[in-house]
Design a protein around this motif. Structure first.
Motif: not given
Length: 792
Positions: A555-575
């Motif tokens: 819930e803290a991540a969904v509300q973007r508290k303190h710049n936390l990312y949601r678990d659904s946000i995954v950086m796949h193969n960015s590099d």
């Protein structure tokens, strides 16, 4: 001192201490052997099944930076043997052991140090009042009256005391506030690093040890966090033993302590330290024997695990289902009534200082890279890149520059929750978060290094280099934000479990723990090494609260508290190929871009051994001892020393991040003026100040007083405000420098104390005259050999 100890620790008392220690270690060894089999099974299962969280975006440095010295300089130490303050030259090597030499000349000649200190378990105190409060609380018998004479009288306003509940204490002081702040940050970093003494990369021994300590303490009805889980395994076990035997020793020895409170303090500290050393020696031998026994059995255990993995898992799941049917409903009621209402407030208390600390680390990294980019614009591009990058690579290990982030975490308060959940103090969580901050900083720096090194062959001029640096900085910051969110969420979950699980186990023990024995018959005898009823019970209790903890963090991540990312946000193969770059050899910026190689092979080590933190430059008249930087060190100090290069010949200065970025992406056409420091740089071969005879020193002092209005020629050396003003108005001429050291007196490798060394004493040579703090130019007589004291 020996007479005092022998008077209070006669043969019968030593025998009593050995027997009590042996009993504690025998009980612990049984827990360790049990937990070793469980940890081995979990390790092999993880290896086969895999798992884990999202992949980190930042690279991790596989080869640690070892050719560095954290700090070196002079400070005064109080010698209890003769009750005098002595000037000591101190070196903090890369393993964060505190090494004290007679003077700098003794260090340069490679002589034995006076003392080696492993600071695990110590607290850094900055006032005598703090120290006296802790001492009075630990002294046997009634607390002394406040009007009694102080145990320690500091000659300056800037004391630094290393206090330990069981071992010897160390007393230091410095002369200025700037030195005090810097040494305090260095000492705190030493304690932080040494407390983290159990290697995290050990997948079997480390969890087996920590779980065995926890199980042993729970068997003694001691739940909750433990502040003395500090240092290596032998140190932790010594702390465990001392907590048990110290109350009895106080009752035995306390009534026999005579004299004033000051004398009783001194004697009790000596006795406690002597007992701690005895316990440590016995503990280390016992733990080594237990590890050796388990390692001998390991091949056979691994073979059984790999052969019968499926059957072991099925047997464990069957046991867990039976325990769950008996315990889970009680655990869920306890969670709902006593834990669930407090999870949001605990999480918020953890999130605020932790997130502020990681944000501060990000800001420090951004500022250092931006400053480096501006300096490259003003000072000639590629020629200076090696020097700047060599400094940047050490950023995570710079205690003073990292201190703003660490201080944010020091604001963590769990007041109101500590008594409810049996949390002795928040120091466990503070130090863990600070270790993670340092790791994230080093990962960000290493990723930046790797990406920049890859791009260097594609840049042809200074303008292109600055644009490349800015582009890579933006990429690394995005990766840092993602990894920071992942690391913080994991830290929050672990901290919540550390706080709530012991509380639940203590609450449920009267109604649930007595019924666990009947489940033992459900485990096949062949699998009894890998499945324990107690561990399975704790896993069931953990499941009862884990859902609420995961939901709160989510819930803290969904509300973007303190710049936390949601678990659904995954950086796949960015590099996709980035992690392949970390497989190469470590980058030596000084070797590749540092100019001409050193022709003298004897200077190789001192040229490579860089000092992370610069010392403070003070006029000789204001300080009764000389503080100089280590050989080969040209590190620039903190905010007051941040002007490392001349300002660009443009009107105004960038006052915001946007203006700085705007300047960096322009087509630059700036000529960097030649400064005095650049002219003098060639004369400064290795930065060493060699101690000379008294007559020579006096001559140099006269010359220095005649030229004190001239600016210093050391590039990047910190200057006070008066010297900066003089440097801006006075025509500069190169400062006269001491002649370089002859080949036979170059700096040798600093002696680094092993984490597992004990109280052995080695004779050392007394080297130079000693200086006492009250007199600015007094020369004391040469002290008798005190020997080397190695602290474990």
């Amino acid at each position: 001192m020996g007479d005092v100890i022998s008077a209070h620790l006669d043969e019968s008392r030593r025998q009593f201490i050995a027997e009590k220690t042996g009993k504690v270690l025998a009980d612990f060894s049984q827990f360790y052997e049990e937990q070793y089999g469980v940890a081995l099974f979990n390790s092999v299962r993880y290896e086969i099944e895999g798992g884990g969280g999202p992949q980190a975006q930042l690279l991790h440095r596989k080869v640690p930076l070892e050719d560095r010295t954290i700090f070196s300089g002079n400070l005064f130490q109080y010698m209890e043997e003769n009750k005098k303050w002595r000037n000591r030259y101190s070196v903090v090597p890369h393993n964060y052991g505190l090494v004290l030499y007679e003077n700098k000349l003794a260090y340069e000649r490679g002589l034995q140090p006076r003392i080696l200190v492993n600071s695990a378990g110590y607290k850094v105190l900055t006032s005598v009042d703090q120290y006296l409060e802790l001492i009075n609380n630990s002294l046997p018998g009634p607390a002394p009256k406040s009007g009694n004479a102080a145990l320690l009288k500091c000659p300056t306003q800037f004391p630094l005391i290393l206090w330990h509940p069981f071992a010897r204490h160390y007393y230091f002081c410095v002369m200025t506030g700037k030195e005090h702040e810097k040494w305090r940050a260095v000492f705190q970093d030493c304690v932080r690093h040494c407390n983290n003494g159990i290697p995290e990369d050990s997948k079997v021994e480390a969890p087996a040890f920590t779980d065995a300590v926890r199980m042993y303490r729970q068997s003694k009805e001691q739940y909750g966090t433990w502040d003395m889980l500090c240092g290596n395994e032998a140190q932790v076990l010594s702390n465990l033993v001392m907590e048990e035997i110290l109350p009895e020793l106080k009752n035995m020895i306390g009534p026999r302590l005579k004299g004033k409170a000051q004398e009783r303090h001194r004697v009790w500290i000596q006795v406690s330290d002597a007992v701690y050393r005895m316990v440590y020696d016995q503990t280390k031998a016992s733990y080594d024997a237990a590890v050796s026994k388990c390692e001998h059995q390991r091949p056979g255990m691994q073979s059984t695990i790999r052969t019968d993995m499926d059957q072991i898992i099925q047997s464990k799941e069957h046991l867990a289902s039976k325990i769950k049917a008996s315990v889970l409903s009680k655990a869920e009621i306890c969670v709902r009534n006593h834990v669930q209402p407090y999870i949001p407030s605990i999480l918020e208390a953890l999130m605020i200082p932790t997130s502020q600390g990681f944000a501060e680390v990000r800001e420090v990294f951004f500022k250092e890279v931006t400053d480096m980019n501006m300096n490259i614009v003003n000072e000639g591009g590629m020629e200076k890149l090696g020097e700047y990058m060599a400094k940047l690579s050490q950023l995570a290990f710079h205690p003073v520059k990292m201190q703003p982030g660490y201080e944010k975490m020091d604001m963590l308060k769990l007041e109101g929750l500590q008594q409810r959940f049996d949390v002795s103090s928040a120091s466990v969580f503070k130090q863990r978060a600070q270790i993670l901050m340092r790791q994230q900083m080093d990962d960000a720096v290493y990723t930046f290094e790797t990406l920049l090194h890859q791009e260097l062959g594609k840049t042809e001029n200074k303008e292109e280099l600055c644009k490349t640096i800015q582009r890579i900085l933006e990429r690394v910051l995005k990766k840092y934000d993602y990894d920071s969110s992942t690391v913080r969420k994991k830290f929050f979950r672990e901290a919540l479990l550390q706080i709530t699980i012991p509380f639940l186990l203590k609450k449920l023990a009267p109604t649930c723990k007595g019924d666990l024995a009947k489940f033992q018959e459900l485990i096949f005898e062949d699998f009894a090494q890998f499945i324990l009823v107690e561990n399975t019970y704790e896993e069931v209790v953990l499941q009862s609260v884990m859902k609420d903890i995961m939901m709160a963090v989510k819930e803290a991540a969904v509300q973007r508290k303190h710049n936390l990312y949601r678990d659904s946000i995954v950086m796949h193969n960015s590099d996709p190929n980035l992690h392949l770059l970390s497989e190469g050899t470590p980058i030596d910026w000084g070797e590749e871009f540092g100019g001409q190689p050193d022709s003298d092979p004897s200077d190789e080590k001192q040229r490579r051994a860089k000092q992370v933190v610069s010392v403070i430059h003070v006029d000789e008249g204001a300080l009764p001892y000389d503080v100089t930087s280590l050989e080969g060190s040209q590190e620039v100090t903190e905010p007051e020393e941040s002007e490392r290069c001349p300002s660009p010949p443009t009107q105004g200065s960038p006052s915001s991040v946007k203006e700085v970025r705007g300047m960096l992406v322009k087509e630059f056409q700036v000529e960097a003026p030649v400064t005095v420091s650049e002219k003098a740089e060639e004369q400064l071969s290795n930065g060493t100040i060699i101690q000379e005879s008294k007559d020579t020193v006096k001559e140099k002092e006269k010359k220095a007083s005649a030229e004190e209005d001239r600016p210093a020629g050391f590039p990047g050396a910190p200057q006070d405000e008066e010297r900066e003003a003089a440097a801006a108005t006075t025509p500069a001429s190169p400062a006269k420098l001491p002649s370089p050291a002859p080949p036979g007196e170059v700096q040798k490798d600093c002696l680094e104390p092993s984490d597992k060394e004990t109280g052995e004493e080695v004779s050392a040579r007394a080297c130079e005259e000693e200086v006492e703090p009250p007199a600015a130019s007094s020369h004391g007589t040469t002290e008798d050999n005190e020997g080397v004291q190695t602290e474990f």
